[in-house]
Scaffold this motif. Structure first.
Motif, short mmCIF file in Angstrom:
data_model
loop_
_atom_site.label_atom_id
_atom_site.label_comp_id
_atom_site.label_asym_id
_atom_site.label_seq_id
_atom_site.Cartn_x
_atom_site.Cartn_y
_atom_site.Cartn_z
N ALA A 113 4.61 -5.93 0.16
CA ALA A 113 4.20 -7.13 -0.42
C ALA A 113 3.84 -7.22 -1.79
CB ALA A 113 3.33 -8.15 0.39
N ALA A 114 2.89 -6.40 -2.11
CA ALA A 114 2.46 -6.06 -3.59
C ALA A 114 3.63 -5.64 -4.49
CB ALA A 114 1.13 -5.00 -3.58
N GLY A 155 2.80 -2.90 5.13
CA GLY A 155 2.95 -4.47 4.87
C GLY A 155 2.43 -4.93 3.63
N VAL A 156 0.95 -4.79 3.38
CA VAL A 156 0.46 -5.07 2.32
C VAL A 156 1.05 -4.57 1.18
CG1 VAL A 156 -1.66 -5.01 1.09
CG2 VAL A 156 -1.64 -5.58 3.48
N LEU A 157 1.29 -3.05 0.97
CA LEU A 157 1.60 -2.64 -0.20
C LEU A 157 3.28 -2.75 -0.40
CD1 LEU A 157 0.58 1.34 0.65
CD2 LEU A 157 -0.55 -0.54 -1.06
N LEU A 167 0.04 -2.46 8.89
CA LEU A 167 -0.62 -3.28 7.86
C LEU A 167 -0.62 -2.92 6.67
CD1 LEU A 167 -3.78 -4.62 10.22
CD2 LEU A 167 -1.61 -5.96 9.61
N ILE A 168 -1.15 -1.65 6.71
CA ILE A 168 -1.04 -0.97 5.30
C ILE A 168 0.24 -0.86 4.56
CG2 ILE A 168 -1.62 1.20 4.11
CD1 ILE A 168 -3.90 1.98 6.21
#
Length: 319
Positions: free
Chosen positions: A147-148, A143-145, A140-141
């Protein structure tokens, strides 16, 4: 400490270095596509130099897989960063000039950093069959980074775009290294179980996305994405080694100081290598966005501009 794993990881690093130089040389000659646009790969497939890079990439992945089968992720992943240093002389050879003295200093810092890391960290293997629940928080970490970083690349300047794409690429490649480690462990313990396990298919999906993204990140310049990938991929690999595989680092007392100093040396070596004047890539067709319409020379000659169906340069449209 597994010396065969170290040797294979260094072989993979050298081959990855050749891959980076060859693919950048080819990708910088193509018009710029979106970050995950597969049409770029289709066009690059027509270039023999790029195909040579793909062959090198396959050899590097094979060496990396063998290294992960013999050693812990936290040992193999930092060694792979050497490939980004080695891209410097490979790029110089393609451009037919001698490596810059700054590159020699980078190699010295890199060597000291790698040796210092191995001596100070003394990484050791942990769990061979991590559960899916263990993978969830780091996934999750990452993936979020990622995408950002991809969002920040949209509409950015060429250098900032390449940096953001390199950052996203480093995050993805760090995750694929962890998945590759899980697959090699399953292959060694239960080959039939590997075919029904989710890490194999997650590896294929992320590997394909990372491959396309890496081509886009090399279109504008080699320097910016290499900096981002060099500093990101090993951090993700080390984090996965500790969080997912329960690998252990000797990070207490004097060894902790040694790890910090080794990290500084590796970072300085990377910075020197990828900011060398010899590495700068001149502007070319890659600086052009893929837009509808055709491209024609500007009135001054040389550079190209997009022209719509009416023959009016897009830059001249108002509103």
């Amino acid at each position: 400490m597994s010396w065969p794993a170290i040797a294979l990881a260094l072989l993979a690093a050298a081959t990855f270095g050749a891959t980076s130089a060859l693919q950048h040389h080819a990708a910088s000659q193509e018009a710029r596509y979106g970050a995950l646009d597969p049409r770029l790969v289709i066009r690059l497939a027509r270039r023999p130099l790029w195909l040579a890079g793909v062959i090198c990439d396959g050899g590097a992945v094979a060496a990396q897989t063998a290294a992960l089968a013999l050693g812990p992720l936290s040992l193999v992943e930092p060694l792979l960063t050497g490939g980004l240093f080695l891209a410097v002389p490979f790029e110089a050879a393609l451009d037919r000039h001698r490596p810059h003295p700054r590159d020699l200093a980078a190699a010295a810092f890199a060597t000291v950093g790698l040796v210092g890391f191995l001596l100070a960290a003394n990484p050791r293997g942990g769990a061979f069959t991590p559960s899916a629940r263990t993978w969830l928080p780091p996934a999750l970490i990452v993936g979020v980074l990622a995408a950002a970083a991809l969002a920040a690349a949209r509409g950015a300047s060429p250098t900032r775009r390449a940096t953001c794409l390199g950052l996203a690429n480093g995050l993805i490649f760090g995750m694929t290294a962890g998945l590759l480690k899980a697959c090699t462990d399953l292959l060694a313990s239960d080959p039939w179980r590997l075919l029904s396990s989710w890490p194999l298919y997650a590896l294929a999906l992320l590997g394909a996305a990372g491959f396309v993204l890496s081509q886009a990140s090399f279109q504008d310049t080699l320097t910016a994405p290499l900096i981002a990938m060099t500093l990101t991929e090993p951090v993700v690999g080390l984090a996965l080694g500790v969080m997912v595989f329960h690998e252990h680092l000797a990070a207490t007392g004097p060894r902790a100081v040694g790890l910090v100093l080794a990290g500084v040396f590796m970072a300085v070596g990377t910075w020197l290598a990828v900011t060398s004047p010899a590495r700068a890539a001149g502007p070319g067709p890659a600086l052009l966005e893929r837009r509808p319409g055709r491209q024609e020379p500007r009135s001054g000659g040389g550079a190209l501009e997009d022209v719509d169906a009416a023959g009016v340069p897009e830059a001249d449209h108002v509103g």
